[in-house]
Scaffold this motif. Structure first.
Motif, mmCIF file in Angstrom:
data_model
loop_
_atom_site.group_PDB
_atom_site.id
_atom_site.type_symbol
_atom_site.label_atom_id
_atom_site.label_comp_id
_atom_site.label_asym_id
_atom_site.label_seq_id
_atom_site.Cartn_x
_atom_site.Cartn_y
_atom_site.Cartn_z
ATOM 1 N N LEU A 111 -87.887 -13.324 8.207
ATOM 2 C CA LEU A 111 -88.732 -14.335 7.592
ATOM 3 C C LEU A 111 -89.274 -15.297 8.638
ATOM 4 C CD1 LEU A 111 -89.790 -15.206 4.863
ATOM 5 C CD2 LEU A 111 -87.784 -16.653 4.580
ATOM 6 N N ASN A 112 -88.483 -15.553 9.679
ATOM 7 C CA ASN A 112 -88.956 -16.370 10.795
ATOM 8 C C ASN A 112 -90.157 -15.707 11.464
ATOM 9 O OD1 ASN A 112 -88.630 -18.579 12.787
ATOM 10 N ND2 ASN A 112 -88.199 -16.880 14.177
ATOM 11 N N GLY A 113 -90.061 -14.377 11.606
ATOM 12 C CA GLY A 113 -91.193 -13.652 12.192
ATOM 13 C C GLY A 113 -92.411 -13.702 11.303
ATOM 14 N N VAL B 202 -83.166 -17.512 24.748
ATOM 15 C CA VAL B 202 -82.213 -16.397 24.674
ATOM 16 C C VAL B 202 -82.287 -15.860 23.251
ATOM 17 C CG1 VAL B 202 -79.857 -15.653 25.101
ATOM 18 C CG2 VAL B 202 -80.761 -17.656 26.308
ATOM 19 N N GLU B 203 -82.938 -14.693 23.066
ATOM 20 C CA GLU B 203 -83.241 -14.152 21.739
ATOM 21 C C GLU B 203 -83.384 -12.634 21.843
ATOM 22 O OE1 GLU B 203 -83.719 -13.353 18.241
ATOM 23 O OE2 GLU B 203 -84.082 -15.525 18.327
ATOM 24 N N ASP B 204 -82.700 -11.905 20.935
ATOM 25 C CA ASP B 204 -82.757 -10.446 21.000
ATOM 26 C C ASP B 204 -83.877 -9.865 20.157
ATOM 27 O OD1 ASP B 204 -80.828 -9.196 18.359
ATOM 28 O OD2 ASP B 204 -81.156 -11.339 18.727
ATOM 29 N N ASN B 205 -84.386 -10.618 19.168
ATOM 30 C CA ASN B 205 -85.435 -10.094 18.291
ATOM 31 C C ASN B 205 -86.796 -10.276 18.941
ATOM 32 O OD1 ASN B 205 -87.507 -10.525 15.945
ATOM 33 N ND2 ASN B 205 -85.765 -9.466 14.996
ATOM 34 N N LYS B 206 -87.526 -9.166 19.112
ATOM 35 C CA LYS B 206 -88.805 -9.191 19.834
ATOM 36 C C LYS B 206 -89.845 -10.032 19.101
ATOM 37 C CE LYS B 206 -87.309 -6.536 23.104
ATOM 38 N NZ LYS B 206 -87.084 -7.091 24.465
ATOM 39 N N ILE B 207 -89.866 -9.934 17.787
ATOM 40 C CA ILE B 207 -90.858 -10.713 17.039
ATOM 41 C C ILE B 207 -90.588 -12.207 17.191
ATOM 42 C CG2 ILE B 207 -91.737 -11.218 14.723
ATOM 43 C CD1 ILE B 207 -91.217 -8.331 13.987
ATOM 44 N N ASN B 208 -89.315 -12.572 17.071
ATOM 45 C CA ASN B 208 -88.976 -13.989 17.244
ATOM 46 C C ASN B 208 -89.267 -14.465 18.661
ATOM 47 O OD1 ASN B 208 -88.167 -14.333 14.607
ATOM 48 N ND2 ASN B 208 -86.018 -13.862 15.030
ATOM 49 N N GLN B 209 -89.116 -13.562 19.650
ATOM 50 C CA GLN B 209 -89.482 -13.918 21.022
ATOM 51 C C GLN B 209 -90.966 -14.261 21.112
ATOM 52 O OE1 GLN B 209 -88.395 -10.676 23.588
ATOM 53 N NE2 GLN B 209 -86.167 -11.026 23.376
ATOM 54 N N ARG B 210 -91.784 -13.425 20.456
ATOM 55 C CA ARG B 210 -93.248 -13.642 20.523
ATOM 56 C C ARG B 210 -93.621 -14.940 19.795
ATOM 57 N NH1 ARG B 210 -96.509 -8.469 18.729
ATOM 58 N NH2 ARG B 210 -98.195 -9.902 19.319
ATOM 59 N N VAL B 211 -92.936 -15.208 18.649
ATOM 60 C CA VAL B 211 -93.233 -16.442 17.905
ATOM 61 C C VAL B 211 -92.902 -17.668 18.752
ATOM 62 C CG1 VAL B 211 -92.577 -17.851 15.920
ATOM 63 C CG2 VAL B 211 -92.930 -15.404 15.635
ATOM 64 N N ALA B 212 -91.708 -17.684 19.333
ATOM 65 C CA ALA B 212 -91.300 -18.834 20.136
ATOM 66 C C ALA B 212 -92.192 -18.995 21.355
ATOM 67 C CB ALA B 212 -89.841 -18.665 20.569
ATOM 68 N N LEU C 130 -95.517 -20.494 20.284
ATOM 69 C CA LEU C 130 -95.422 -21.906 19.911
ATOM 70 C C LEU C 130 -95.280 -22.802 21.132
ATOM 71 C CD1 LEU C 130 -93.027 -21.703 16.808
ATOM 72 C CD2 LEU C 130 -95.487 -22.118 16.797
ATOM 73 N N LEU C 131 -94.445 -22.383 22.096
ATOM 74 C CA LEU C 131 -94.229 -23.220 23.274
ATOM 75 C C LEU C 131 -95.415 -23.160 24.239
ATOM 76 C CD1 LEU C 131 -90.442 -22.512 23.902
ATOM 77 C CD2 LEU C 131 -91.492 -24.440 22.741
ATOM 78 N N THR C 132 -96.039 -22.016 24.283
ATOM 79 C CA THR C 132 -97.241 -21.914 25.132
ATOM 80 C C THR C 132 -98.344 -22.817 24.612
ATOM 81 O OG1 THR C 132 -96.661 -19.624 25.662
ATOM 82 C CG2 THR C 132 -98.930 -20.299 26.083
ATOM 83 N N LYS C 133 -98.359 -22.986 23.289
ATOM 84 C CA LYS C 133 -99.365 -23.837 22.662
ATOM 85 C C LYS C 133 -99.325 -25.262 23.193
ATOM 86 C CE LYS C 133 -100.572 -25.737 18.130
ATOM 87 N NZ LYS C 133 -100.242 -25.742 16.690
ATOM 88 N N VAL C 134 -98.129 -25.757 23.528
ATOM 89 C CA VAL C 134 -98.009 -27.124 24.051
ATOM 90 C C VAL C 134 -97.843 -27.111 25.573
ATOM 91 C CG1 VAL C 134 -97.105 -28.086 21.919
ATOM 92 C CG2 VAL C 134 -95.521 -27.090 23.555
ATOM 93 N N GLY C 135 -98.057 -25.949 26.192
ATOM 94 C CA GLY C 135 -98.075 -25.886 27.654
ATOM 95 C C GLY C 135 -96.725 -25.873 28.316
ATOM 96 N N LEU C 136 -95.652 -25.450 27.609
ATOM 97 C CA LEU C 136 -94.327 -25.414 28.203
ATOM 98 C C LEU C 136 -94.039 -24.014 28.735
ATOM 99 C CD1 LEU C 136 -92.260 -27.447 25.571
ATOM 100 C CD2 LEU C 136 -93.133 -28.240 27.762
#
Length: 860
Positions: A358-360, A740-750, A753-759
């Motif tokens: 659901l997070n994905g 640190v995340e094993d789920n590929k979809i959650n990796q892409r989501v995070a 989101l962080l790239t959006k604010v330039g981190l």
């Protein structure tokens, strides 16, 4: 020479002086005084003869009194005393008493006379210059004889009165003694009666004891100091295989049980007598009949009337059945706990397995909505996002309900700022409220304590559940939160919270049912509003855990008022205030067409001792300002009928006395206004409704020129989402994050989101890769999943803290585990904070700001 007439007059007055007084002393004083006056004597004295107990011979004289009193020092008087005859029989003297004085004497021109007075003694008279006429002296004798007899009569009367008095005292004493004897007799009768009653009562008590001893099924026994039985009951005798209870007398445990058991009880019973302490113990016992029993044995010292230990007494209750029940209950409890643990593990896994995809779904949909989509695609993607969020709410409700049913839900007990917790709720629901065009107010009464102790998260959950219900069923009007004190003690407070709306209301016959599980007021297949019906049930159970009540008052088409009470502990600084003394006594003018908002603002300002004047429209405000110079600040709503906030500010600026008056404008988040127009009017600040108290005070400080700039330390709950995004963008590449995340979809989501604010972001698939990355690079923060292959997040965190020695780097758990104890387990493993999946963008960015910029400052 004295004439006959004078002679008679003298004797007459002396005779009268004797009088009829019954008091001997008074009579003698009166007569002596008259004799001295009439005979022209200077002094006189009366002496009384004293006789020995066994003789009538006069042996000595007692001086009764003299006139004047100091006559004793007179030489003539001293001479007269020496001439008082002694040892002369009074009968002989009486023969010559009528012829002449007994004795006379003189000293130059001073004379004294000693005259015998019958029944009294002697009268001494002193005279100066001339002697007494002999005829007067002779004439005195009959009068003095009368005086003596009168004195004797007075004495006898006194003795008679004394005898009478003594007789009365004797009679009174005899009466008293008789009464005492009578009381003693009555007391003896009562004591005898009481003794008989006591004997009857004692016999009855003995009978009761015998009945008790012989009928009670428990073992009862008494032992002497040698621990030999002096009495046991029939039940105990039966268990000992004795014919009757008397067979146990003078026997000990060594005569009735095996030696090992007897030695054990002997030591314990010796200790009871030594310590004088009652003891209770459960023990296994084998009776002479060979049966093994569990008994509850209670023993106490046996004391005599003086408190001396004379043995012990005990009661043994057979608890074999209870022990068997306890064993079976323990077994059932273990099985239930095992089942509950399995259920908890299943719920935790279900929570994780559902939240992860659901997070994905929600995360990718949010990213998709920020790409270039046509209107149809945007509508489809937005529907997916809203459906995912609705599904998340349903899952949260079901999981909360499951935790409550499984007994896995508990309350925290932490210090928190009540006003901040309730005011921050507006950030969570204001978008939904503004989208429906509703007014929203939060009114916290001034007497409500600021700092309390309890579970702020669950308090928020209750209010948000009730607010969500109000928002769902209200299409016009307003929604309000009101908080007041219901009851207060030095250590606790009971709060009364009310969530009111102007929605469709609830039918009377449904008011009680809506708090039941899976029940809604409208359960038809054509119902307009969705939901599981669990929100109110969960709220009710949470309120009950907080020792409160929840109820609703409602009427169809007139809205609803949901009430609940909750009990909290008071913090030591419960009424600490964060207001600033520099804005006290300021005169503030408030203009707002909404009466509720005016009252809320008034309470906030009065609590800081400001002076407040309120109006409901702009025309009245401007009229007041044209006639008043005593105004320090104006607070006005922007959206008002007739004259809006802009027109009010423009009108104020047209008044010369108020061209530089500081003005704060209150706006609604979902309503547009021309920012540039307001800035052109000068000295204007804006705040979004509902207004938070601290924001209002801080803005007033700046607007009044009493603070150079409005700055506050960054706090995860103090910033809006836009402010957090700005702050993170300002950090840019200065903050390096490891995910640190094993789920590929959650990796892409995070990552998105962080790239959006330039981190900048590095990714590790599990704990092992995270440790390797930590050895090669330096990171400012770690986002750590919990459930991962190879090495989970708990182990990885402990290794980072212990092996790598990285104790300062913030590690934030970002996990789909959302069950009881998961947050505590994360913190116990060394993590600093906790974010649930699916990731809430607002919470994620606020948490990052809180840990990446702990000492930064940002303007509102």
């Amino acid at each position: 020479m004295i004439s006959a007439a004078e002679h008679i007059q003298i004797l007459y007055e002396i005779a009268l002086s004797i009088g009829t007084s019954l008091d001997a002393t008074s009579m003698l004083k009166t007569s002596l005084s008259t004799i001295l006056r009439k005979l022209n004597c200077s002094a006189g004295a009366i002496w009384k003869e004293q006789r020995a107990e066994q003789s009538d011979t006069v042996c000595r004289y007692e001086h009764l009194f003299s006139l004047p009193r100091n006559i004793e020092r007179n030489p003539l008087y001293q001479a007269a005393i020496k001439n008082i005859p002694t040892g002369i029989d009074s009968d002989i003297l009486s023969v010559f008493a009528d012829l002449l004085p007994i004795c006379t004497g003189h000293d130059q021109d001073k004379y004294y006379y000693i005259v015998d007075v019958p029944h009294i003694g002697f009268l001494i008279l002193l005279r100066h210059r001339t002697e007494l006429d002999h005829s007067i002296i002779l004439s005195l004798n009959p009068l003095l004889s009368k005086l003596g007899h009168a004195y004797k009569a007075c004495i006898q009367n006194s003795e008679l009165e004394e005898a009478h008095r003594l007789n009365k005292e004797v009679i009174a004493e005899l009466s008293s003694k008789t009464a005492q004897l009578q009381q003693t007799n009555e007391q003896l009768i009562r004591e005898n009666h009481e003794r008989q009653q006591a004997e009857h009562a004692l016999a009855f008590e003995q009978h009761l004891l015998n009945v008790f001893m012989d009928t009670i099924p428990d073992n009862i026994y008494f032992k002497d100091t040698n621990l030999c039985f002096i009495r046991i009951n029939q039940a105990f005798a039966k268990r000992l295989n004795l014919k009757n209870a008397d067979e146990a007398i003078d026997k000990s445990d060594f005569d009735l049980y095996d030696r090992e058991y007897a030695e054990s009880t002997y030591q314990k019973q010796q200790n009871v007598m030594a310590t004088r302490q009652l003891t209770t113990a459960e023990l296994k016992k084998i009776y002479p009949d060979g049966k093994e029993r569990w008994i509850l044995n209670t023993e106490a010292p046996l004391l005599d009337a003086e408190g001396n230990v004379i043995g012990i007494f005990g009661v043994s209750k057979d608890i074999s059945r209870r022990k068997q029940n306890e064993f079976e209950l323990r077994k059932a409890k273990d099985e239930a706990e095992s089942s509950s643990k399995s259920k908890s593990v299943f719920l935790a896994n279900m929570s994780h397995e559902i939240r992860t995809p659901l997070n994905g779904v929600i995360g990718m949909t949010c990213l998709l909505l920020e790409t270039r989509l046509n209107s149809e695609q945007f509508e489809y993607a937005d529907s997916i996002k809203k459906s995912g969020e609705s599904l998340l709410c349903l899952i949260n409700d079901i999981l909360d309900f499951s935790k409550i049913e499984a007994g896995q839900l508990s309350l925290e007990s932490v210090d928190f700022d009540l006003r901040a917790v309730i005011e921050n709720i507006s950030d969570m629901v204001i978008h939904r409220i503004e989208q429906k065009g509703l007014e929203f107010h939060i009114h916290i009464q001034p007497d409500v304590p600021t700092l309390i102790i309890g579970d702020p998260g669950r308090l928020q959950q209750i209010i948000i559940n009730l607010l969500g219900n109000a928002i769902k069923f209200t299409s016009r009007g307003e929604i309000n939160i009101a908080v007041r004190c219901k009851q207060m003690s030095p250590t606790q407070v009971t709060l009364h919270c009310t969530i009111s709306d102007t929605g469709i209301g609830i039918p009377t016959d449904q008011l009680n049912a809506i708090f039941e599980s899976f029940i809604q007021a409208d359960s038809s297949t054509t119902r307009k509003f969705g939901g599981t019906g669990l929100g109110l049930t969960i709220s009710r159970q949470l309120v009950e855990m907080m020792k409160g009540d929840i109820w609703v008052e409602s009427e169809p088409d007139k809205g609803s008022h949901f009430h609940f009470t909750a009990q909290f502990a008071l913090h030591a600084d419960a009424y600490a205030t964060s207001t600033n003394e520099t804005i006290q006594n300021m005169h503030i003018v408030i203009v707002d067409d909404n009466a509720t908002n005016r009252i809320i603002l008034q309470d906030m300002l009065l609590s800081n001792e400001c002076r407040v004047t309120m109006f409901e429209d702009g025309q009245e405000t401007l009229h007041y300002l044209r006639n008043s110079n005593d105004v320090d600040m104006l607070i006005t709503d922007y959206h008002m009928p007739g004259m809006d906030g802009y027109d009010v500010v423009k009108g104020v600026r047209s008044i010369s006395e108020h061209k530089n008056l500081p003005i704060i404008i209150l706006t609604s988040m979902g309503r547009n206004y021309d920012v540039q127009q307001l800035e052109d009017l000068g000295l204007v600040w804006t705040l979004t409704k509902p207004v938070k108290m601290q924001q209002l005070y801080d803005t007033m400080m700046v607007a009044a020129g009493r603070s150079q700039q409005l700055k506050r330390a960054v706090s995860g709950t103090a910033k809006t989402l836009d402010e957090c995004i700005i702050g993170l963008k300002n950090l840019g590449e200065h903050a390096h994050i490891l995910l640190v995340e094993d789920n590929k979809i959650n990796q892409r989501v995070a990552q998105a989101l962080l790239t959006k604010v330039g981190l900048p972001l590095d990714i590790a698939d599990d704990g092992i890769q995270a440790i390797e990355a930590m050895k090669k690079n330096s990171y400012d923060l770690i986002l750590m999943d919990v459930q991962m292959p190879n090495m989970d997040g708990f182990t990885a965190t402990r290794e980072i803290r212990k092996t790598l020695g990285q104790r300062e780097i913030p590690i934030i758990a970002m996990t789909a585990h959302a069950m009881k104890g998961d947050k505590e387990r994360c913190l116990a493993a060394g993590m600093n904070d906790y974010i649930e999946k699916p990731i809430n963008l607002d919470k994620l960015f606020k948490t990052l700001v809180n840990w990446l910029m702990p000492i930064s400052v940002m303007e509102y």
